[in-house]
Design a protein around this motif. Structure first.
Motif, PDB file in Angstrom:
ATOM      1  N   GLN A 218      -0.078   5.953  49.846  1.00  0.00           N
ATOM      2  CA  GLN A 218      -1.195   6.319  48.973  1.00  0.00           C
ATOM      3  C   GLN A 218      -1.035   7.745  48.468  1.00  0.00           C
ATOM      4  OE1 GLN A 218      -2.941   3.600  48.380  1.00  0.00           O
ATOM      5  NE2 GLN A 218      -1.599   2.824  49.961  1.00  0.00           N
ATOM      6  N   ALA A 219      -0.487   8.611  49.325  1.00  0.00           N
ATOM      7  CA  ALA A 219      -0.342  10.018  48.943  1.00  0.00           C
ATOM      8  C   ALA A 219       0.812  10.214  47.956  1.00  0.00           C
ATOM      9  CB  ALA A 219      -0.117  10.870  50.187  1.00  0.00           C
ATOM     10  N   ARG A 220       1.813   9.350  48.038  1.00  0.00           N
ATOM     11  CA  ARG A 220       2.970   9.498  47.155  1.00  0.00           C
ATOM     12  C   ARG A 220       2.610   8.984  45.760  1.00  0.00           C
ATOM     13  NH1 ARG A 220       6.669   5.849  49.171  1.00  0.00           N
ATOM     14  NH2 ARG A 220       6.109   4.421  47.505  1.00  0.00           N
ATOM     15  N   THR A 221       2.865   9.798  44.783  1.00  0.00           N
ATOM     16  CA  THR A 221       2.588   9.394  43.413  1.00  0.00           C
ATOM     17  C   THR A 221       3.787   9.687  42.540  1.00  0.00           C
ATOM     18  OG1 THR A 221       1.139   9.715  41.506  1.00  0.00           O
ATOM     19  CG2 THR A 221       1.509  11.627  42.893  1.00  0.00           C
ATOM     20  N   ARG A 222       3.995   8.865  41.558  1.00  0.00           N
ATOM     21  CA  ARG A 222       5.089   9.099  40.631  1.00  0.00           C
ATOM     22  C   ARG A 222       4.622   9.894  39.422  1.00  0.00           C
ATOM     23  NH1 ARG A 222       7.664   3.407  39.433  1.00  0.00           N
ATOM     24  NH2 ARG A 222       5.515   3.014  38.905  1.00  0.00           N
ATOM     25  N   ARG A 223       3.361  10.268  39.422  1.00  0.00           N
ATOM     26  CA  ARG A 223       2.812  11.002  38.278  1.00  0.00           C
ATOM     27  C   ARG A 223       3.448  12.381  38.194  1.00  0.00           C
ATOM     28  NH1 ARG A 223      -3.446  10.346  36.845  1.00  0.00           N
ATOM     29  NH2 ARG A 223      -3.251  10.727  34.636  1.00  0.00           N
ATOM     30  N   LEU A 224       3.818  12.787  36.992  1.00  0.00           N
ATOM     31  CA  LEU A 224       4.461  14.086  36.792  1.00  0.00           C
ATOM     32  C   LEU A 224       3.430  15.200  36.871  1.00  0.00           C
ATOM     33  CD1 LEU A 224       7.008  13.557  33.886  1.00  0.00           C
ATOM     34  CD2 LEU A 224       7.502  14.152  36.223  1.00  0.00           C
ATOM     35  N   ARG A 225       3.648  16.136  37.772  1.00  0.00           N
ATOM     36  CA  ARG A 225       2.764  17.299  37.856  1.00  0.00           C
ATOM     37  C   ARG A 225       3.174  18.346  36.831  1.00  0.00           C
ATOM     38  NH1 ARG A 225      -0.238  16.713  42.416  1.00  0.00           N
ATOM     39  NH2 ARG A 225       0.648  15.497  44.096  1.00  0.00           N
ATOM     40  N   GLN A 226       4.473  18.514  36.650  1.00  0.00           N
ATOM     41  CA  GLN A 226       4.987  19.502  35.702  1.00  0.00           C
ATOM     42  C   GLN A 226       6.133  18.899  34.916  1.00  0.00           C
ATOM     43  OE1 GLN A 226       6.080  22.760  38.260  1.00  0.00           O
ATOM     44  NE2 GLN A 226       4.090  23.767  37.998  1.00  0.00           N
ATOM     45  N   LEU A 227       6.310  19.419  33.728  1.00  0.00           N
ATOM     46  CA  LEU A 227       7.381  18.981  32.855  1.00  0.00           C
ATOM     47  C   LEU A 227       8.126  20.221  32.388  1.00  0.00           C
ATOM     48  CD1 LEU A 227       8.544  16.461  31.439  1.00  0.00           C
ATOM     49  CD2 LEU A 227       6.995  16.927  29.550  1.00  0.00           C
ATOM     50  N   ARG A 228       9.428  20.264  32.617  1.00  0.00           N
ATOM     51  CA  ARG A 228      10.226  21.415  32.199  1.00  0.00           C
ATOM     52  C   ARG A 228      10.672  21.217  30.751  1.00  0.00           C
ATOM     53  NH1 ARG A 228      12.676  25.649  34.288  1.00  0.00           N
ATOM     54  NH2 ARG A 228      12.157  25.076  36.425  1.00  0.00           N
ATOM     55  N   ILE A 229      10.365  22.212  29.922  1.00  0.00           N
ATOM     56  CA  ILE A 229      10.721  22.171  28.506  1.00  0.00           C
ATOM     57  C   ILE A 229      11.738  23.276  28.248  1.00  0.00           C
ATOM     58  CG2 ILE A 229       9.868  22.448  26.151  1.00  0.00           C
ATOM     59  CD1 ILE A 229       7.216  21.326  27.104  1.00  0.00           C
TER      60      ILE A 229
END
Length: 198
Positions: A89-100
């Motif tokens: 439940q704690a693991r998420t694939r949602r991106l917290r940051q995106l490097r540009i």
């Protein structure tokens, strides 16, 4: 899929715990005597002095060599399964940051939620979309967009999806400096209440 399974499992565990809690509450507070009703003979707790396991139940298999290894092994498996479920439940694939890539060799970190909000706002501004939600996830090491779109009654799904890919997602790809930004769109029909016309 994971959300549906989680909801079903959590619902089942909740129902079992609720039933067990009610059984203990009714028996321990002696509600059947106070409120003058009878409990079925199979009810586990008949009064405040009842125990979960009787002396006979507690000592029934104690002399058997297999009893304690089976009990401890079962509890261990149950504990490890619950721990795995909690960590999942704690693991998420949602991106917290995106490097540009900013072009100066250092790059810039942009919050994933900021990109999601911009993509959702641009989707909502597109003709035929009444509301939108977006999420950036990491799949196979690369960002992927997940869109949920509420389409107006007059909207054509093919035109909306092609237009969003050519305009909104293309701008997101260019802004983030990505070669590709795969996207998955889920479409919902927006239902309006009937209004009386006079």
């Amino acid at each position: 899929m994971r959300t549906t399974i989680n909801r079903v499992l959590l619902g089942l565990v909740g129902l079992v715990l609720l039933a067990l809690g009610l059984a203990v509450l009714i028996g321990s507070t002696d509600l059947q005597r106070h409120w003058d009703f009878t409990l079925p003979s199979s009810w586990p707790f008949q009064g405040p002095k009842d125990v979960l396991l009787s002396t006979h139940d507690r000592t029934l298999y104690r002399s058997r060599d297999w009893w304690w290894p089976v009990v401890l092994g079962g509890l261990g498996v149950l504990f490890l399964g619950a721990l795995w479920w909690l960590l999942a439940q704690a693991r998420t694939r949602r991106l917290r940051q995106l490097r540009i890539d900013s072009g100066d060799g250092q790059g810039v970190l942009v919050r994933g939620r900021a990109v999601e909000n911009v993509v959702a706002a641009e989707c909502e501004a597109y003709e035929g979309v009444e509301w939108a939600g977006s999420a950036l996830i990491r799949k196979h090491g690369t960002p992927e967009a997940r869109l949920i779109l509420g389409l107006a009654p007059h909207a054509t799904p093919v035109e909306v999806v092609n237009g969003l890919d050519a305009e909104v997602l293309e701008r997101a790809r260019t802004s983030a400096g990505l070669d590709v930004l795969p996207a998955e769109a889920r479409l919902r029909a927006v239902r309006h209440r009937a209004r009386r016309v006079s």
